[in-house]
Design an enzyme around this catalytic site. Sequence first.
Site, short mmCIF file in Angstrom:
data_model
loop_
_atom_site.label_atom_id
_atom_site.label_comp_id
_atom_site.label_asym_id
_atom_site.label_seq_id
_atom_site.Cartn_x
_atom_site.Cartn_y
_atom_site.Cartn_z
N TYR A 176 0.84 -1.20 0.00
CA TYR A 176 0.00 0.00 0.00
C TYR A 176 0.88 1.24 0.00
CZ TYR A 176 -5.01 -0.58 0.17
OH TYR A 176 -6.32 -0.77 -0.18
N GLU B 258 -0.53 4.73 -0.61
CA GLU B 258 -1.34 5.95 -0.84
C GLU B 258 -0.49 7.19 -0.63
OE1 GLU B 258 -5.06 6.08 1.25
OE2 GLU B 258 -5.75 4.26 0.25
N ASP C 34 -5.07 13.63 -25.53
CA ASP C 34 -5.18 12.23 -25.11
C ASP C 34 -4.40 11.42 -26.15
OD1 ASP C 34 -5.89 9.61 -24.78
OD2 ASP C 34 -8.01 10.00 -24.42
N THR D 207 -2.59 6.08 -22.04
CA THR D 207 -2.44 4.75 -21.47
C THR D 207 -1.02 4.29 -21.78
OG1 THR D 207 -3.40 3.87 -23.50
CG2 THR D 207 -4.86 4.03 -21.60
N LYS E 199 -0.80 0.54 -25.28
CA LYS E 199 -1.12 0.47 -26.71
C LYS E 199 0.20 0.47 -27.50
CE LYS E 199 -5.76 2.35 -26.12
NZ LYS E 199 -5.91 3.05 -24.85
N ARG F 160 -0.89 -2.64 -18.66
CA ARG F 160 -2.20 -2.00 -18.65
C ARG F 160 -2.20 -0.90 -17.59
NH1 ARG F 160 -6.52 -3.00 -21.42
NH2 ARG F 160 -5.17 -4.39 -22.56
#
Length: 415
Positions: A51, A53, A197, A223, A226, A232
Amino acid sequence: MSLNLKIDKEVFEWYYKEWRRQEEGLELIPSENYVSLAILQASGSILTNKYSEGYPFKRYYGGNQFVDQIELLAIERAKKLFNMEHANVQPHSGSTANMAAYFALANFKDKIMGLNLQHGGHLTHGSAVNFSGKLYTFISYGVDLQTHLLDYDEIARIADKEKPKIIVCGYTAYPRQIDFAKFSKIAKECGSYLMVDMAHIAGLIAGEVHPSPSLYADVITSTTHKTLRGPRGAFILSKNQYAQAIDKAVFPGLQGGPLENQIMAKAICFYEAMQPSFKVYAAQIVKNAKALAKALLDLNYDLITGGTDTHLILIDLRSKGLTGKEAQEVLDKAAITTNKNTIPNDPQSPFVTSGLRIGTPAITTRGMKEQEMEQIAHLIDQALKNKNDLVKLEQIKEKVRKLTAEFPIYPNLLN
Ligand code: DSN
């Protein structure tokens, strides 16, 4: 890895089939790719246990001294690779990245301008069924209905009339280069932020076969999976002046714990994209797409805009008497994976469509070149011409299997 996966026999059975599908099929979906073994291992690494955060050196959990360094590497590499002042590498997906960019730059109900989904925009560029269309007042622009190219004069006219807070460019089904300088001029003239984008073309930009938006964009979202050939996930780049707003929008605005395993994989992805070999890869993606487009044109297929400058081809199937849905399903039977897609002013619904979207990032990763593109165009054509002949489709599938066997991806993965 494989031995442990075999402990869950039910899952493993399907996973094995999916591995064979990827290994033995032709992957033509332009938004998919095959990652390196290093990236694959980073995604499945022990960082999934942690974790974190917050941001490097400002976390809400202890024990992040090493994770901080890995996330910092990802941040620094993203900034360097795309020549931008700030990077946030935490967004889990492109949609979250776009949401965070809107949160940072606009208030709910503000006007944002994006390309119509039917003309090649993304769901998060204002579709009525998406958060973007529900929370913001989206103004759509389209492509020219004759040429299917972006009409910058028309975009300028709409922007001048509407004065949107943000203008979004960067698309999911547009096969030509984007003129970021023209978009920047339009945005400046009407006092809008320019958001790019670049999800589809990030690898082409990193490989310097598509102009970079870095001199023009206020914020860039992308992203990683691609053309950039990473895991991902997503990331956001911006000018320094928007850094704090972007970071706050991602965490705590939208997300909790970042996926540090994916962030490690993103760091490796950026490293790989900085290597000279990546430029060769990106150039070959475009050469292959142009060769595939030419072979399809020679077989009398209609292509939106008449061809491509990028990794992507959009076939207009109307003259072949086929819908996108039918074509996708027929090609699936021949182990050729594509996706149905609307064409500008499509008479069919988005679930049926008149178009088929294909691309070359994944087959280029396998090592295929122009010669194979010609073969692939013929395999597509043969399959579509024999759509009801299961024996013929099985024969084509066998040809696909032979072709892909010459270009293995992860041959020993499950040994
Ligand atoms: N779903 C992606 C694509 O396939 O283009 C866009 O996010």
